[in-house]
Design a protein around this motif. Structure first.
Motif, PDB file in Angstrom:
ATOM      1  N   ASP A  40      10.407 -15.404  66.171  1.00 29.54           N
ATOM      2  CA  ASP A  40      10.030 -16.506  64.948  1.00 29.54           C
ATOM      3  C   ASP A  40       9.074 -17.672  65.491  1.00 29.54           C
ATOM      4  O   ASP A  40       8.772 -17.585  66.475  1.00 29.54           O
ATOM      5  CB  ASP A  40      11.427 -16.902  64.248  1.00 29.54           C
ATOM      6  CG  ASP A  40      12.304 -17.677  65.582  1.00 29.54           C
ATOM      7  OD1 ASP A  40      11.779 -17.712  66.701  1.00 29.54           O
ATOM      8  OD2 ASP A  40      13.130 -18.318  65.214  1.00 29.54           O
ATOM      9  N   TYR A  96       9.581 -20.637  65.891  1.00 30.70           N
ATOM     10  CA  TYR A  96      10.278 -21.721  66.833  1.00 30.70           C
ATOM     11  C   TYR A  96       9.923 -21.213  68.412  1.00 30.70           C
ATOM     12  O   TYR A  96       9.638 -21.875  69.138  1.00 30.70           O
ATOM     13  CB  TYR A  96      11.826 -21.803  66.705  1.00 30.70           C
ATOM     14  CG  TYR A  96      11.753 -22.232  65.191  1.00 30.70           C
ATOM     15  CD1 TYR A  96      11.604 -23.611  64.727  1.00 30.70           C
ATOM     16  CD2 TYR A  96      12.309 -21.355  64.345  1.00 30.70           C
ATOM     17  CE1 TYR A  96      11.965 -23.856  63.320  1.00 30.70           C
ATOM     18  CE2 TYR A  96      12.532 -21.601  63.072  1.00 30.70           C
ATOM     19  CZ  TYR A  96      12.103 -23.244  62.472  1.00 30.70           C
ATOM     20  OH  TYR A  96      12.087 -23.349  61.037  1.00 30.70           O
ATOM     21  N   THR A  97      10.556 -19.838  68.596  1.00 33.13           N
ATOM     22  CA  THR A  97      10.214 -19.219  69.773  1.00 33.13           C
ATOM     23  C   THR A  97       8.832 -19.190  70.121  1.00 33.13           C
ATOM     24  O   THR A  97       8.406 -19.345  71.461  1.00 33.13           O
ATOM     25  CB  THR A  97      11.124 -17.989  69.990  1.00 33.13           C
ATOM     26  OG1 THR A  97      10.469 -17.273  68.883  1.00 33.13           O
ATOM     27  CG2 THR A  97      12.371 -18.104  70.194  1.00 33.13           C
ATOM     28  N   LEU A 120       6.499 -21.319  69.538  1.00 30.65           N
ATOM     29  CA  LEU A 120       5.871 -22.781  69.731  1.00 30.65           C
ATOM     30  C   LEU A 120       6.285 -23.005  71.054  1.00 30.65           C
ATOM     31  O   LEU A 120       5.753 -23.568  71.990  1.00 30.65           O
ATOM     32  CB  LEU A 120       6.616 -23.643  68.938  1.00 30.65           C
ATOM     33  CG  LEU A 120       6.024 -23.807  67.501  1.00 30.65           C
ATOM     34  CD1 LEU A 120       7.043 -24.552  66.576  1.00 30.65           C
ATOM     35  CD2 LEU A 120       4.771 -24.415  67.826  1.00 30.65           C
ATOM     36  N   HIS A 121       7.601 -22.438  71.636  1.00 30.80           N
ATOM     37  CA  HIS A 121       7.898 -22.574  73.068  1.00 30.80           C
ATOM     38  C   HIS A 121       6.631 -21.985  74.111  1.00 30.80           C
ATOM     39  O   HIS A 121       6.229 -22.590  74.988  1.00 30.80           O
ATOM     40  CB  HIS A 121       9.132 -21.601  73.491  1.00 30.80           C
ATOM     41  CG  HIS A 121      10.260 -22.315  73.193  1.00 30.80           C
ATOM     42  ND1 HIS A 121      11.010 -23.249  73.745  1.00 30.80           N
ATOM     43  CD2 HIS A 121      11.063 -22.074  71.996  1.00 30.80           C
ATOM     44  CE1 HIS A 121      12.156 -23.913  73.245  1.00 30.80           C
ATOM     45  NE2 HIS A 121      12.291 -23.082  72.175  1.00 30.80           N
ATOM     46  N   ALA A 169       7.557 -27.617  64.090  1.00 33.35           N
ATOM     47  CA  ALA A 169       8.849 -27.263  63.734  1.00 33.35           C
ATOM     48  C   ALA A 169       9.599 -27.686  62.924  1.00 33.35           C
ATOM     49  O   ALA A 169      10.454 -27.316  62.082  1.00 33.35           O
ATOM     50  CB  ALA A 169       9.507 -27.367  65.343  1.00 33.35           C
ATOM     51  N   PRO A 178      15.862 -20.901  62.284  1.00 33.15           N
ATOM     52  CA  PRO A 178      15.697 -20.414  63.535  1.00 33.15           C
ATOM     53  C   PRO A 178      16.778 -19.160  63.800  1.00 33.15           C
ATOM     54  O   PRO A 178      17.909 -19.432  63.339  1.00 33.15           O
ATOM     55  CB  PRO A 178      16.130 -21.568  64.758  1.00 33.15           C
ATOM     56  CG  PRO A 178      15.941 -22.805  64.053  1.00 33.15           C
ATOM     57  CD  PRO A 178      16.120 -22.369  62.372  1.00 33.15           C
TER      58      PRO A 178
END
Lengths: 154, 106
Positions: free
Chosen positions: B29, B31-32, B34-35, B84, B94
């Motif tokens: 997704d 959010y991950t 963006l990591h 985010a 998330p």
């Protein structure tokens, strides 16, 4: 004031790669030093400048660990991450600029991403949850607090 | 010697970019993903900047490269939080550990 002019002049020297007009650089530095504090609190008085190199080292070390964790998960044969969201309540950081700094640095530390900044807490996305995450965030907050002179380092 | 050291740092930075790109494709997704962008990319870029700084013709040029990396680090980190925040307001929530994403890891 002298320190600010020296800093901005140094910045001019770096940007122009040492080939810029010195007089113009000093005039610009003087103007920025005089004007900036009117609107922007860029130079917090309580900041402990001598702690900055150690702080940058701490951030770089954690950024590298974060990158290695992402690389390990990305290149693993099968993606198996224990993703999680949680709130982290500020213990020592009460002012917005300090909280904003923490929100930014959370993104560079291993496995954490700021989802939202509230007035008293951060909503955090954790890429791969492990028991040390809370301690890691507390350590980061302590380091920022120490940088701002809000308490001794742990 | 400097050329060799610089080339070494640049070569060290490349795997981080590759890992970041793979993460961007494999993670399930926004959010991950963006990591992957905020961590691996920044370290990859940092090592490449370090390699270029070592090979730079003067201290001013080396410091300019370091300044560019610092500004990108700041922009990337701030941008990730803004994306985010926007995603959590307007997009899907998330994924959690037990959520089954059929596309993850492919």
């Amino acid at each position: 004031m002298l320190l600010r002019v020296a800093f901005y002049s140094g910045l001019w020297w770096v940007i122009t790669e040492g080939n810029g007009h010195v007089g113009l650089g000093v005039v610009l530095a003087l103007l920025i030093a005089l004007c900036a504090p009117l609107n922007v609190a860029t130079w917090p008085k309580q900041l402990r400048w001598w702690k900055l190199p150690g702080f940058i080292g701490f951030v770089l070390k954690h950024s590298l660990l974060g990158a290695l964790e992402v690389a390990r998960l990305a290149l693993a044969r099968r993606y198996q991450a224990n993703t999680h969201t949680q709130h982290y309540r500020f213990r020592r950081l009460t002012h917005h600029p300090q909280q904003l700094l923490m929100a930014n640095l959370v993104n560079l530390t291993p496995g954490t991403l700021t989802l939202r900044l509230h007035s008293d807490r951060l909503a955090i996305h954790i890429l791969h949850h492990h028991p040390q995450v809370e301690a890691q965030l507390q350590m980061l907050e302590s380091r920022i607090a120490a940088l701002y002179g809000l308490g001794d380092e742990p | 010697m400097r050329e060799l050291l610089g080339a070494g740092f640049i070569l060290l930075g490349i795997p981080f970019f590759i890992a970041s790109t793979v993460g961007l494709l494999r993670f399930p997704d926004v959010y991950t993903r963006l990591h992957a962008l905020t961590k691996a990319d920044n370290i990859g870029l940092g090592l490449i900047c370090l390699g270029l700084a070592v090979q730079a013709s003067s201290v001013a040029v080396a410091l300019k490269i370091a300044l560019i990396w610092g500004l990108i680090l700041l922009a990337s980190s701030t941008g990730a939080t803004l994306i985010a925040t926007s995603a959590i307001r307007h997009g899907p929530a998330p994924l959690r550990r037990n959520d089954d994403d059929t596309h993850a890891g492919r």
